[in-house]
Design a protein around this motif. Structure first.
Motif, PDB file in Angstrom:
ATOM      1  N   GLY A   1      99.845   7.881 -47.403  1.00  0.00           N
ATOM      2  CA  GLY A   1     100.574   7.882 -48.662  1.00  0.00           C
ATOM      3  C   GLY A   1     102.067   8.064 -48.566  1.00  0.00           C
ATOM      4  N   GLY A   2     102.720   7.712 -49.703  1.00  0.00           N
ATOM      5  CA  GLY A   2     104.169   7.821 -49.793  1.00  0.00           C
ATOM      6  C   GLY A   2     104.575   9.048 -50.589  1.00  0.00           C
ATOM      7  N   GLY A   3     105.871   9.059 -50.926  1.00  0.00           N
ATOM      8  CA  GLY A   3     106.370  10.145 -51.769  1.00  0.00           C
ATOM      9  C   GLY A   3     107.211  11.148 -51.020  1.00  0.00           C
ATOM     10  N   THR A   4     107.364  10.949 -49.696  1.00  0.00           N
ATOM     11  CA  THR A   4     108.170  11.925 -48.940  1.00  0.00           C
ATOM     12  C   THR A   4     109.321  11.221 -48.211  1.00  0.00           C
ATOM     13  OG1 THR A   4     106.574  11.676 -47.145  1.00  0.00           O
ATOM     14  CG2 THR A   4     106.325  13.611 -48.551  1.00  0.00           C
ATOM     15  N   SER A   5     109.584   9.992 -48.626  1.00  0.00           N
ATOM     16  CA  SER A   5     110.702   9.238 -48.048  1.00  0.00           C
ATOM     17  C   SER A   5     110.570   9.114 -46.525  1.00  0.00           C
ATOM     18  CB  SER A   5     112.008   9.956 -48.396  1.00  0.00           C
ATOM     19  OG  SER A   5     112.979   9.027 -48.777  1.00  0.00           O
ATOM     20  N   GLU A   6     109.405   8.786 -46.084  1.00  0.00           N
ATOM     21  CA  GLU A   6     109.200   8.630 -44.647  1.00  0.00           C
ATOM     22  C   GLU A   6     109.089   7.149 -44.253  1.00  0.00           C
ATOM     23  OE1 GLU A   6     106.795  11.917 -42.582  1.00  0.00           O
ATOM     24  OE2 GLU A   6     106.157  12.056 -44.676  1.00  0.00           O
ATOM     25  N   ALA A   7     109.315   6.294 -45.223  1.00  0.00           N
ATOM     26  CA  ALA A   7     109.492   4.860 -44.991  1.00  0.00           C
ATOM     27  C   ALA A   7     108.229   4.111 -44.562  1.00  0.00           C
ATOM     28  CB  ALA A   7     110.631   4.612 -44.013  1.00  0.00           C
ATOM     29  N   ALA A   8     108.474   2.870 -44.144  1.00  0.00           N
ATOM     30  CA  ALA A   8     107.401   1.869 -44.052  1.00  0.00           C
ATOM     31  C   ALA A   8     106.325   2.166 -43.019  1.00  0.00           C
ATOM     32  CB  ALA A   8     108.026   0.505 -43.767  1.00  0.00           C
ATOM     33  N   GLN A   9     106.644   2.976 -41.994  1.00  0.00           N
ATOM     34  CA  GLN A   9     105.657   3.180 -40.926  1.00  0.00           C
ATOM     35  C   GLN A   9     104.979   4.554 -40.999  1.00  0.00           C
ATOM     36  OE1 GLN A   9     108.733   2.405 -38.189  1.00  0.00           O
ATOM     37  NE2 GLN A   9     107.917   0.412 -37.559  1.00  0.00           N
ATOM     38  N   HIS A  10     105.313   5.341 -42.043  1.00  0.00           N
ATOM     39  CA  HIS A  10     104.716   6.668 -42.175  1.00  0.00           C
ATOM     40  C   HIS A  10     104.248   6.931 -43.612  1.00  0.00           C
ATOM     41  CE1 HIS A  10     107.090   7.088 -38.520  1.00  0.00           C
ATOM     42  NE2 HIS A  10     106.413   8.190 -38.214  1.00  0.00           N
ATOM     43  N   SER A  11     104.022   5.885 -44.381  1.00  0.00           N
ATOM     44  CA  SER A  11     103.725   6.112 -45.810  1.00  0.00           C
ATOM     45  C   SER A  11     102.631   5.210 -46.336  1.00  0.00           C
ATOM     46  CB  SER A  11     104.989   5.830 -46.639  1.00  0.00           C
ATOM     47  OG  SER A  11     106.081   6.539 -46.144  1.00  0.00           O
ATOM     48  N   GLN A  12     101.905   4.577 -45.452  1.00  0.00           N
ATOM     49  CA  GLN A  12     100.984   3.552 -45.958  1.00  0.00           C
ATOM     50  C   GLN A  12      99.645   4.146 -46.437  1.00  0.00           C
ATOM     51  OE1 GLN A  12     101.186  -0.248 -43.442  1.00  0.00           O
ATOM     52  NE2 GLN A  12     101.954   1.291 -42.021  1.00  0.00           N
ATOM     53  N   SER A  13      98.961   3.315 -47.188  1.00  0.00           N
ATOM     54  CA  SER A  13      97.594   3.658 -47.630  1.00  0.00           C
ATOM     55  C   SER A  13      96.714   2.505 -47.155  1.00  0.00           C
ATOM     56  CB  SER A  13      97.530   3.772 -49.153  1.00  0.00           C
ATOM     57  OG  SER A  13      98.336   4.847 -49.576  1.00  0.00           O
ATOM     58  N   LEU A  14      95.997   2.735 -46.083  1.00  0.00           N
ATOM     59  CA  LEU A  14      95.331   1.618 -45.394  1.00  0.00           C
ATOM     60  C   LEU A  14      93.811   1.616 -45.575  1.00  0.00           C
ATOM     61  CD1 LEU A  14      97.400   1.742 -42.063  1.00  0.00           C
ATOM     62  CD2 LEU A  14      97.734   0.284 -44.044  1.00  0.00           C
ATOM     63  N   GLU A  15      93.337   2.378 -46.563  1.00  0.00           N
ATOM     64  CA  GLU A  15      91.889   2.555 -46.677  1.00  0.00           C
ATOM     65  C   GLU A  15      91.118   1.243 -46.828  1.00  0.00           C
ATOM     66  OE1 GLU A  15      94.117   3.841 -48.732  1.00  0.00           O
ATOM     67  OE2 GLU A  15      93.743   3.235 -50.794  1.00  0.00           O
ATOM     68  N   ALA A  16      91.758   0.230 -47.456  1.00  0.00           N
ATOM     69  CA  ALA A  16      91.017  -1.019 -47.700  1.00  0.00           C
ATOM     70  C   ALA A  16      90.584  -1.679 -46.389  1.00  0.00           C
ATOM     71  CB  ALA A  16      91.870  -1.983 -48.521  1.00  0.00           C
TER      72      ALA A  16
END
Ligand code: PLP
Length: 784
Positions: free
Chosen positions: A120-135
């Motif tokens: 998840g996002g929300g902590t300004s950790e950008a594209a490689q530390h904020s994803q939601s890949l459950e699908a």
């Protein structure tokens, strides 16, 4: 109850499982000595040693590969992947090995491993530390996918995941890190595959996952005055609790799925697919998925926020769905034809030409306490569909029971010497729930036939006892019992009788004995005695040896606004019938099955009749059925020898499918404790109605019990002077409520509120608020 953070709860889950099963081990980057970068393994290495809780090299491929090997060789590993984004490096062991080994080994291998990771996002950790890949994992058969949203679930689901024999991807959201909740003491499990309804509602189902559950709850709260939102948290995406989602959509007819992962190809699409395939006909608006933007997660906070669904986005989407006009199945021409043909080809029961002149109403759908008309307009039914729908409309349990029975044996009559299984099971069930000795049933199709049968039973009972001269019945003034000629003969309301006279000879009427009519200064007990004395005089005058039975509704119904009896009255009637050898028949067609807060109204007084008649709520409105239930002593009169049989019957009485539906209805009442719920909601409704009465001068009286209530309008509350019926205030209010989305029953200036037993506190608030506005509008309209 202790308060725990989400991370502390997960740490506890690890601790308890490491303690419980020495095959469990926990490893990953910084998991050992440091205790996990999020503190989810704090102090566990110290407690369980370096063989069971340990650090790994910075190689996700090695971590996941080791976990797969460990699981294959009999351990129960938990591998922490610090960010779900890093899992890509270990996809081969996870997707090509772990997910498939159980299948490819023909079930010889089990893979009890957990990949524990955050997203998840929300902590300004950008594209490689904020994803939601459950699908990705949902799309890989063989993996289970868990996404908790609460502290309780995080612990319970994690423990259940560790105990599962399949590979489980356990994904928690980093913004829930500090979430705190009061949780019970001791360990608990939350089974995989069971959704949680976080908030009940009737207008829109919001299925939200992980962090979005909290945003959906906040949005639902914000919209509470506008619409009623049900928030469903699936908790696990594989297995997905589709039944819970379908049940909710069946109730609301509208679906919004909210997840943080990019909207394209997400779990939302999958949920909508399932709903569209299985419940398309339930949808009254197109379903919507609200997901993250189809973009790599930006670093800048403003852009990051814009890429994740926020509370306001949910509010906006909910408003759009709920105000979307229902897709009507009928064209305007078809609707006009249906309305025309309704009046052309049908005589409605107890028709009102005055109402019909304003246009017939056609209903097409029901759900819970609500029904929808031909135009898709929704109404709260405060009269529970003519007092029948005890557990609301459209209960899948009943549909299932009916379908199964239809497919097995739709009908065989209860005739001469034949029975069916549901019939016998229903009779056995009734013997359990009916009061006293009442345990032998005669099944019919309606309340009217039940009363008709009770009268016949009483007469033939006396014939069998050699007292053929007992042919008279005592009824009560203002009571309604049946539409048939026999039942009309003991109905004490002129309107139902006058065109059909002469009716049965020997039907006489006692006064109604209403406690509220007691003279000022007299106690209820004294008034009860006075009413009994009058009854005694009537019986003596008629000659008790000629009277077969007294028939009464122990609580008179909606026609007269539920007047309670004076103290000691019902008990006295019971004694009097016994003394004079008369049978006592209680008509609980309207008041039975929990509506008064007990299974039967007469149970409030501990008085048991010789015959009780039931109908309406007995079946929950699903299929017609009624019964006259009596004691073995009376029933034995009809089974003592050839020739003594009760001479009554019909083709469909005790219809097989009706019995199956009724059994399912009773099972719901029991399982959901609806009788207790009715008592609780009734007490709440009473308080609200008393407050309403205090506010509006035109309310003369409010009376009732359980969920049967009447508001009696008056011109002068102090003297009880009635409103001029010519004004038609009651009917005006009924129309006002209908226009404003509520079905209300009125008998002149008596307004009845008698909702289904499943009614909620929020619905009661809504009903009383609407009534408040209706009374205020009437006060203005009639300048009262
Ligand atoms: C007290 C009472 N008894 C009997 C009946 C008759 O039941 P039905 O309409 O199912 O024949 C009713 C119906 O309103 C009722 O309220």
């Amino acid at each position: 109850m202790p308060t725990l953070t989400l991370t502390a709860a997960m740490c506890q889950a690890f601790d308890e499982e490491l303690q419980r099963d020495d095959r469990v081990c926990l490893f990953g980057e910084d998991v050992g000595e440091f205790g996990g970068v999020f503190g989810t393994a704090r102090a566990l290495q110290k407690k369980y040693g370096k063989r069971r809780v340990f650090d790994t090299p910075l190689s996700e491929a090695a971590i996941i590969g080791a976990a797969v090997g460990a699981a294959m060789s009999g351990l129960r590993p938990v591998a922490e992947i610090m960010y779900v984004d890093f899992i890509t490096v270990g996809m081969d062991p996870l997707v090509n090995q772990a997910a498939k080994l159980r299948y490819m080994s023909g079930g010889q291998l089990t893979l009890p491993l957990v990949i524990f990771t955050q997203c998840g996002g929300g902590t300004s950790e950008a594209a490689q530390h904020s994803q939601s890949l459950e699908a990705w994992f949902v799309h890989t058969p063989g993996l289970k996918v868990v996404m908790p949203a609460t502290v309780y679930d995080a612990k319970g689901l994690l423990k259940a995941s560790i105990r599962d024999d399949n590979p489980v991807i356990f994904i928690w959201h980093k913004l829930l890190y500090n979430l705190e909740e009061e949780v019970p003491d001791g360990p608990w499990l939350v089974p995989l595959g069971q959704a949680a309804v976080r908030r009940p509602g009737t207008d829109l189902t919001v299925v939200a996952t992980s962090l979005m559950v909290h945003r959906a709850m906040a949005a639902a709260e914000k919209l509470a005055g506008e619409m009623s939102i049900e928030v469903v948290d699936p908790r696990t995406l594989v297995p997905l609790d589709v039944d819970a989602i379908l049940a909710s959509v069946a109730k609301t007819g509208r679906l919004l799925v909210v997840h943080e992962a990019p909207v394209s190809g997400g779990i939302g699409g999958e949920i909508v697919r399932q709903v569209a395939e299985k419940a398309f006909d339930r949808l009254i608006a197109p379903p919507v998925v609200l997901g993250g933007a189809n973009l790599p997660m930006p670093f800048t906070q403003v852009l990051e926020t814009a890429c994740m669904p926020q509370q306001e986005d949910i509010v906006r989407a909910a408003r759009k769905i709920v105000t979307c006009k229902k897709q009507s199945h009928w064209t305007e021409k078809e609707k006009a034809r249906l309305l025309d043909d309704a009046v052309r080809y049908i005589i409605p029961h107890f028709a009102s030409n005055e109402s019909l002149a304003r246009g017939p109403k056609i209903f097409v759908r029901g759900e819970g306490c609500y029904v929808w008309d031909l135009d898709g307009k929704k109404y709260f039914d405060s009269f529970a569909t003519l007092l029948t729908t005890i557990c609301g409309h459209n209960r899948p349990e009943v549909t299932r029971a009916v379908t199964e029975q239809m497919e097995t044996l739709e009908f065989f009559p209860n005739y001469v010497d034949t029975f069916t299984v549901p019939l016998v099971e229903l009779a056995r069930k009734l013997a359990q729930i009916m009061p006293g000795e009442l345990s032998v049933s005669f099944f019919v199709n309606s309340g009217s036939e039940a009363n008709e049968t009770a009268l016949k039973m009483a007469r033939q009972y006396h014939v069998e006892r050699g007292e053929r001269h007992r042919f008279k019945f005592i009824g009560r003034r203002d009571s309604y019992h049946a539409t048939t000629l026999g039942g009309s003969s003991v109905t004490g309301l002129t309107w139902f009788r006058e065109y059909f006279e002469p009716l049965l000879p020997g039907c006489i009427f006692a006064p109604a004995a209403r406690d509220y009519e007691r003279p000022q200064g007299m106690t209820s007990a004294d008034y009860g005695k006075q009413c009994l004395e009058e009854l005694e005089k009537l019986i003596v005058f008629e000659d008790p040896r000629t009277i077969a039975a007294m028939i009464m509704d122990p609580l008179p119904g909606s026609n007269t606004g539920y007047p309670l009896p004076p103290e000691g009255y019902l008990e006295g009637v019971r004694r009097m019938c016994d003394r004079h050898g008369m049978l006592l028949i209680f008509d609980e067609v309207q008041t039975g099955f929990g509506k008064t807060g007990k299974w039967f109204f007469s149970e409030h007084y501990g008085v048991v009749p010789d015959i009780m008649t039931i109908g309406k709520g007995f079946t929950g409105g699903f299929i017609p059925l009624g019964a006259a239930v009596t004691t073995p002593k009376i029933a034995d009169m009809f089974r003592k020898r050839p020739g003594s049989e009760l001479r009554s019957g019909s083709t469909y009485g005790g219809h097989t499918v009706a019995c199956a539906a009724t059994l399912a209805n009773i099972a719901i009442i029991e399982r959901e404790n609806l009788v207790e719920h009715a008592a609780e909601m009734g007490a709440y409704l009473q308080v609200k109605l008393r407050a309403l009465a205090a506010k509006h001068a035109m309310v003369g009286q409010v009376r009732g019990i359980g969920l049967l209530w009447a508001i009696l309008l008056a011109a002068d509350r102090a003297t009880g002077k009635p409103l001029d019926p010519e004004l038609g205030v009651g009917t005006w209010i009924q129309k006002w409520c209908y226009e404003n989305g509520m079905i209300l029953r009125n008998n002149g200036e008596i307004l009845v509120l008698a909702p289904s037993l499943i009614v909620t506190q929020e619905e009661i608030d809504m009903v009383v608020d609407l009534m408040d506005r209706a009374l205020a509008a009437a006060t203005l309209e009639f300048k009262l």
